[in-house]
Design an enzyme around this catalytic site. Sequence first.
Site, PDB file in Angstrom:
ATOM      1  N   CYS A  62     -17.345 -15.498  33.860  1.00 25.66           N
ATOM      2  CA  CYS A  62     -18.100 -15.560  32.598  1.00 25.66           C
ATOM      3  C   CYS A  62     -17.261 -15.947  31.381  1.00 25.66           C
ATOM      4  CB  CYS A  62     -18.772 -14.219  32.321  1.00 25.66           C
ATOM      5  SG  CYS A  62     -19.988 -13.798  33.563  1.00 25.66           S
TER       6      CYS A  62
ATOM      7  N   ASP B 285      10.877   0.312 -12.048  1.00 25.10           N
ATOM      8  CA  ASP B 285      10.606  -1.115 -11.861  1.00 25.10           C
ATOM      9  C   ASP B 285      11.605  -1.911 -12.691  1.00 25.10           C
ATOM     10  OD1 ASP B 285       7.814  -2.588 -10.633  1.00 25.10           O
ATOM     11  OD2 ASP B 285       9.187  -3.835 -11.821  1.00 25.10           O
TER      12      ASP B 285
ATOM     13  N   THR C 138       5.901  -3.606   3.431  1.00 22.73           N
ATOM     14  CA  THR C 138       5.642  -4.170   4.758  1.00 22.73           C
ATOM     15  C   THR C 138       6.840  -5.001   5.192  1.00 22.73           C
ATOM     16  OG1 THR C 138       3.296  -4.268   4.261  1.00 22.73           O
ATOM     17  CG2 THR C 138       4.074  -5.689   6.043  1.00 22.73           C
TER      18      THR C 138
HETATM   19  N1  LIG Z   1      -0.999  -4.834  -2.281  1.00 21.06           N
HETATM   20  C1  LIG Z   1      -1.471  -4.171  -1.251  1.00 21.06           C
HETATM   21  O1  LIG Z   1      -2.651  -3.851  -1.141  1.00 21.06           O
HETATM   22  C2  LIG Z   1      -0.535  -3.762  -0.132  1.00 21.06           C
HETATM   23  C3  LIG Z   1      -1.038  -2.964   0.886  1.00 21.06           C
HETATM   24  C4  LIG Z   1      -0.177  -2.535   1.898  1.00 21.06           C
HETATM   25  C5  LIG Z   1       1.153  -2.920   1.875  1.00 21.06           C
HETATM   26  N2  LIG Z   1       1.617  -3.712   0.893  1.00 21.06           N
HETATM   27  C6  LIG Z   1       3.046  -4.042   0.893  1.00 21.06           C
HETATM   28  O2  LIG Z   1       3.689  -3.218  -0.063  1.00 21.06           O
HETATM   29  C7  LIG Z   1       4.755  -3.923  -0.702  1.00 21.06           C
HETATM   30  C8  LIG Z   1       4.519  -3.996  -2.204  1.00 21.06           C
HETATM   31  O3  LIG Z   1       3.313  -4.699  -2.445  1.00 21.06           O
HETATM   32  P1  LIG Z   1       2.679  -4.797  -3.910  1.00 21.06           P
HETATM   33  O4  LIG Z   1       1.402  -5.524  -3.755  1.00 21.06           O
HETATM   34  O5  LIG Z   1       2.696  -3.464  -4.549  1.00 21.06           O
HETATM   35  O6  LIG Z   1       3.764  -5.760  -4.612  1.00 21.06           O
HETATM   36  P2  LIG Z   1       3.881  -6.132  -6.155  1.00 21.06           P
HETATM   37  O7  LIG Z   1       4.500  -7.470  -6.211  1.00 21.06           O
HETATM   38  O8  LIG Z   1       2.588  -5.867  -6.868  1.00 21.06           O
HETATM   39  O9  LIG Z   1       4.918  -5.047  -6.721  1.00 21.06           O
HETATM   40  C9  LIG Z   1       6.271  -5.028  -6.383  1.00 21.06           C
HETATM   41  C10 LIG Z   1       7.020  -4.469  -7.598  1.00 21.06           C
HETATM   42  O10 LIG Z   1       8.387  -4.275  -7.223  1.00 21.06           O
HETATM   43  C11 LIG Z   1       9.144  -4.517  -8.379  1.00 21.06           C
HETATM   44  N3  LIG Z   1      10.559  -4.713  -7.993  1.00 21.06           N
HETATM   45  C12 LIG Z   1      11.141  -5.774  -7.385  1.00 21.06           C
HETATM   46  N4  LIG Z   1      12.465  -5.554  -7.207  1.00 21.06           N
HETATM   47  C13 LIG Z   1      12.727  -4.328  -7.685  1.00 21.06           C
HETATM   48  C14 LIG Z   1      13.911  -3.524  -7.787  1.00 21.06           C
HETATM   49  N5  LIG Z   1      15.103  -3.976  -7.349  1.00 21.06           N
HETATM   50  N6  LIG Z   1      13.811  -2.301  -8.333  1.00 21.06           N
HETATM   51  C15 LIG Z   1      12.619  -1.860  -8.777  1.00 21.06           C
HETATM   52  N7  LIG Z   1      11.461  -2.556  -8.719  1.00 21.06           N
HETATM   53  C16 LIG Z   1      11.516  -3.778  -8.188  1.00 21.06           C
HETATM   54  C17 LIG Z   1       8.491  -5.746  -8.986  1.00 21.06           C
HETATM   55  O11 LIG Z   1       8.833  -5.911 -10.351  1.00 21.06           O
HETATM   56  C18 LIG Z   1       7.020  -5.399  -8.788  1.00 21.06           C
HETATM   57  O12 LIG Z   1       6.486  -4.704  -9.910  1.00 21.06           O
HETATM   58  C19 LIG Z   1       4.792  -5.292  -0.011  1.00 21.06           C
HETATM   59  O13 LIG Z   1       5.694  -5.213   1.061  1.00 21.06           O
HETATM   60  C20 LIG Z   1       3.391  -5.467   0.493  1.00 21.06           C
HETATM   61  O14 LIG Z   1       3.340  -6.338   1.597  1.00 21.06           O
HETATM   62  C21 LIG Z   1       0.802  -4.146  -0.120  1.00 21.06           C
END
Ligand SMILES: NC(=O)c1ccc[n+]([C@@H]2O[C@H](COP(=O)([O-])OP(=O)(O)OC[C@H]3O[C@@H](n4cnc5c(N)ncnc54)[C@H](O)[C@@H]3O)[C@@H](O)[C@H]2O)c1
Length: 438
Positions: A268, A30, A124
């Site tokens: 309907c 991260d 996503t």
């Molecule tokens: N939260 C959910 O329940 C959920 C469920 C299904 C899908 N998603 C999808 O999954 C993806 C992530 O969601 P999330 O909720 O975990 O997001 P989040 O914002 O909690 O986490 C994303 C992380 O990526 C890190 N990051 C950003 N740029 C980076 C880089 N260049 N190198 C390394 N790390 C980097 C950020 O610091 C952050 O910690 C999104 O596309 C979201 O739509 C989320």
Amino acid sequence: MRVSVLGLGYVGCVSAACLASLGHEVIGVDVNQVKVDMVNDGKAPVVEERIGELVAEVVRTGALRATTDVREAIMGSEVSLICVGTPSEPNGSLCTTYLERVTEEIGAAVAERGGRQTVVFRSTMLPGTCLNLLVPILEKYAGGTAGVDFGVAVNPEFLREGTSVRDFFDPPKTVIGELDAASGDVVAALYGGLPGEVFRVPVPAAEAIKYADNAFHGLKIGFANELGAVCQALGVDSHQVMDVFLADRKLNISPAYLRPGFAFGGSCLPKDLRSLVHAAQRADVSVPILAHVLPSNADHLQRAVDLVERTGKRKVGLFGLSFKPGTDDLRESPLVELAERLFGKGYDLRIHDANVSLSRLLGANREYIETRLPHLGQLLADSVDEVLAHAEVCLVGTKDPAVLAALPHGEGPVLIDLIRLPDAEARRAEPGYMGLAW
Ligand SMILES: NC(=O)c1ccc[n+]([C@@H]2O[C@H](COP(=O)([O-])OP(=O)(O)OC[C@H]3O[C@@H](n4cnc5c(N)ncnc54)[C@H](O)[C@@H]3O)[C@@H](O)[C@H]2O)c1
């Protein structure tokens, strides 16, 4: 397997800890030093049921560690899961900046390391993002060709925040969008032993499935809440209504009505939606979802008209007229509406519907056609061949076996498929075939 997980938010942290507990050797990455330090201290950077204990355990055994250095993570892994955020831009569009940045960094590290890395996008993203935006970045930075020199897959995640650890070990499904079979095999092996059906599909389909799911979840919640508000205004217990609604697994909680096809109609659905929305309005209950079902249906019907216009042809055939196959009921039939719009625009139209012809012959529908649709009555042809001989473009709105058997392949009139013909998958590659929404 040696796995790197890029992005330690909700998705990445849960994926990293759970994969480590399955026996993989995982490095989390991260940009946020605080999150990295927390993981290395055995603490979860997100609050989730069971995630605290799990992170503590896998960090203690050495199965999970974290870094801020993408290069280091790629050097120590052969498969990378990208879990960075894809938030909304102010105008609603999808922000792909984090995806692009991390893909560049992975590509550069892959070029340095050599060997086949499989890059798996778990974030996503809209259909086309992987193949049109991210694969070119990878090819540019890693050198070489995706699917040959390195693997690419899209593996959307369907876990629910709050119960995502439990959901990881008992997923509703596993979707693997694979650029090539070898890439898909790597992802399948990652989750080997977990329950649930595995779907291996093309990359854009995997991207789209995630949107289908989330759009439907939102739609379901909005529908239930609007219905609840209407019921409340009408003095009905909405939960009692929904208990019975949900018990119907034939028509309600079932695959019924969930395949893209033609607009709905009949005596309907339109009438009952209109009166329900009217009752809501009278009770001052705002029901934007319910109120937009009929306009959405009208727009879908218009798509068929637009397709005919796009062909630039004037001689049109229509197979099917009644509102549903196997009936002669013409009331509020969307095919009647379609025929009337085409007729109104001056198209030279011929229509064939075996049931309607028969009932006209028997006199049952004759009066309805003669009084309500006299203009369409004149356009009815008794045989399939008569329509095919006339038409430069044919709309198919019925699964009547006699019609299906007569439809030409690759030559003859342009076919506009309103119902997803049984052989549509093969026909999609043929010139002169147009699917309404596929
Ligand atoms: N939260 C959910 O329940 C959920 C469920 C299904 C899908 N998603 C999808 O999954 C993806 C992530 O969601 P999330 O909720 O975990 O997001 P989040 O914002 O909690 O986490 C994303 C992380 O990526 C890190 N990051 C950003 N740029 C980076 C880089 N260049 N190198 C390394 N790390 C980097 C950020 O610091 C952050 O910690 C999104 O596309 C979201 O739509 C989320």
